[in-house]
Design a protein around this motif. Sequence first.
Motif, short mmCIF file in Angstrom:
data_model
loop_
_atom_site.label_atom_id
_atom_site.label_comp_id
_atom_site.label_asym_id
_atom_site.label_seq_id
_atom_site.Cartn_x
_atom_site.Cartn_y
_atom_site.Cartn_z
N GLN A 212 -32.92 -72.57 6.83
CA GLN A 212 -31.51 -72.26 7.06
C GLN A 212 -31.29 -70.87 7.65
O GLN A 212 -30.41 -70.67 8.50
CB GLN A 212 -30.74 -72.37 5.74
N ASP A 213 -32.11 -69.88 7.24
CA ASP A 213 -31.91 -68.53 7.77
C ASP A 213 -32.19 -68.48 9.27
O ASP A 213 -31.49 -67.80 10.02
CB ASP A 213 -32.76 -67.49 7.00
N LEU A 214 -33.19 -69.24 9.73
CA LEU A 214 -33.49 -69.24 11.16
C LEU A 214 -32.44 -70.04 11.94
O LEU A 214 -32.16 -69.73 13.10
CB LEU A 214 -34.89 -69.81 11.40
N LEU B 102 -29.24 -70.10 11.13
CA LEU B 102 -28.11 -69.18 11.25
C LEU B 102 -28.37 -68.16 12.35
O LEU B 102 -27.47 -67.83 13.13
CB LEU B 102 -27.87 -68.48 9.90
N LEU B 103 -29.60 -67.66 12.41
CA LEU B 103 -29.96 -66.68 13.45
C LEU B 103 -29.81 -67.30 14.84
O LEU B 103 -29.30 -66.66 15.77
CB LEU B 103 -31.39 -66.18 13.22
N TYR C 278 -26.08 -67.68 15.63
CA TYR C 278 -25.50 -66.35 15.84
C TYR C 278 -25.89 -65.81 17.21
O TYR C 278 -25.04 -65.33 17.97
CB TYR C 278 -25.97 -65.40 14.73
N VAL D 243 -20.04 -78.89 4.91
CA VAL D 243 -18.93 -77.94 4.90
C VAL D 243 -19.39 -76.48 4.75
O VAL D 243 -18.84 -75.58 5.40
CB VAL D 243 -17.86 -78.30 3.83
N LEU D 244 -20.44 -76.24 3.95
CA LEU D 244 -20.89 -74.85 3.77
C LEU D 244 -21.53 -74.32 5.05
O LEU D 244 -21.30 -73.17 5.43
CB LEU D 244 -21.87 -74.74 2.60
N ALA E 231 -18.76 -73.52 7.40
CA ALA E 231 -18.12 -72.25 7.04
C ALA E 231 -19.00 -71.08 7.45
O ALA E 231 -18.51 -70.05 7.94
CB ALA E 231 -17.85 -72.20 5.54
N GLN E 232 -20.31 -71.22 7.29
CA GLN E 232 -21.23 -70.13 7.68
C GLN E 232 -21.22 -69.92 9.18
O GLN E 232 -21.23 -68.78 9.66
CB GLN E 232 -22.63 -70.43 7.17
N ALA F 234 -18.72 -70.59 11.19
CA ALA F 234 -17.44 -69.93 11.49
C ALA F 234 -17.54 -68.44 11.16
O ALA F 234 -17.04 -67.59 11.91
CB ALA F 234 -16.31 -70.59 10.69
N GLY F 235 -18.22 -68.12 10.06
CA GLY F 235 -18.41 -66.73 9.67
C GLY F 235 -19.20 -65.95 10.71
O GLY F 235 -18.90 -64.79 11.01
N LEU F 236 -20.22 -66.59 11.29
CA LEU F 236 -21.04 -65.92 12.31
C LEU F 236 -20.21 -65.64 13.57
O LEU F 236 -20.36 -64.59 14.20
CB LEU F 236 -22.25 -66.80 12.67
N MET G 295 -16.98 -65.17 13.62
CA MET G 295 -16.09 -64.06 13.27
C MET G 295 -16.83 -62.74 13.30
O MET G 295 -16.32 -61.72 13.78
CB MET G 295 -15.48 -64.28 11.89
N LEU G 296 -18.06 -62.74 12.77
CA LEU G 296 -18.87 -61.52 12.75
C LEU G 296 -19.14 -61.03 14.18
O LEU G 296 -18.94 -59.84 14.49
CB LEU G 296 -20.21 -61.79 12.03
N LEU H 111 -16.05 -59.78 6.77
CA LEU H 111 -17.42 -60.26 7.01
C LEU H 111 -18.26 -59.16 7.63
O LEU H 111 -19.44 -58.97 7.26
CB LEU H 111 -17.39 -61.50 7.92
N GLN I 222 -20.23 -67.87 3.18
CA GLN I 222 -20.32 -67.02 4.37
C GLN I 222 -21.09 -65.73 4.06
O GLN I 222 -21.91 -65.28 4.87
CB GLN I 222 -18.92 -66.70 4.90
N MET J 215 -28.66 -64.07 4.79
CA MET J 215 -29.76 -64.79 5.46
C MET J 215 -29.93 -64.32 6.90
O MET J 215 -31.05 -64.14 7.37
CB MET J 215 -29.47 -66.30 5.44
N LEU J 216 -28.80 -64.10 7.58
CA LEU J 216 -28.86 -63.63 8.98
C LEU J 216 -29.56 -62.27 9.04
O LEU J 216 -30.47 -62.07 9.84
CB LEU J 216 -27.45 -63.53 9.56
#
Lengths: 194, 194
Positions: free
Chosen positions: A42-44, A46-47, A50, A79-80, A83-84, A86-88, A90-91, B46, B84, B90-91
Amino acid sequence: MIILGVDPGLTRCGVGVIEAGVNRRLSFMHVDVVRSDSHMPQDLRLLTVYNGLCAKLDEFIPDVVSIERVFAQDNRSTVLGTAQAAGLAMLGAAQRGIPVALHTPSESKLAITGNGRAEKIQMERMVARILGLNQLPKPADAADALAIAICHALRPAGAIQGGEREQHLTAAQRQWAQAAQQANHKSARSGRAM
Amino acid sequence: MIILGVDPGLTRCGVGVIEAGVNRRLSFMHVDVVRSDSHMPQDLRLLTVYNGLCAKLDEFIPDVVSIERVFAQDNRSTVLGTAQAAGLAMLGAAQRGIPVALHTPSESKLAITGNGRAEKIQMERMVARILGLNQLPKPADAADALAIAICHALRPAGAIQGGEREQHLTAAQRQWAQAAQQANHKSARSGRAM
């Protein structure tokens, strides 16, 4: 004004870019889907998402990033991750000083079709017509990202966003707020946002 | 080995750092809470949490980041912000090539107290005792972050993580997996992960 729309997702994150000119004349600039492999940690993932989103922000330098609002009531197992993602988005926008707007699917449907409960195919046809595209945008995530960008351009002036409340509204703003609210109540009851 | 634990949250994100030496001897290094103002726009919140977490990663250069797993079944209104914040941790880890481990609250309770359903006060006392601290860590988010770091250090060798499945397990691994699974089923039924 350049608007970059995001339909958030971890497996497929839709990105749609439009330019809003005078008299709300909209033109198509770009559409793409940032993907991450569901077999990756999951961390990769998200990267990957992003980095993909940041590359789009740096390529198109939008004036605003319009993101589809995620609901906790959404029962989808994704859903999580949604949301993550969407968070990226926004970041990435916040890191570049780009304003962010969140819009609900009902706001998007209302702004584009005049009906907060419009069907998906009706939405896709209107997106194609508004942007003067010969073909319906594919896949659905790409079309949704363009829709959320168009939504931001076509929203009533001073429209309140989902969750916000204003005491003094014009008739158009009130119609927008009521329709969005009704559609949201419906989606909350059925446990789905769209 | 330096372990940085994260109890994810958007308003308060707990960060606890420990060092795991030979014979699983653990020592306290640092504990803090990264905060963001709930009145700020979500994108700036965030960004604040992400910058705070990255500063901790760069200060302590951990060998692994241990993060409390977030459950979609969690009915708290803050679940999306929590997911998030976990995504940002994680990111930050992935950007630095630091491995990430996700642990459930039940795994944490089992590793620290031997009971996957331990009470909060029992957990806090064990965290203080294991790390040789005179006082219970405050606030709760700080204690939880240390707990999730300790959990990673004390988990049974080759323990399976929540959600993963293994065919061939040792007795200790099986006990861990079963206890975590039971506690998770319980929390899924009650709609809460902790």
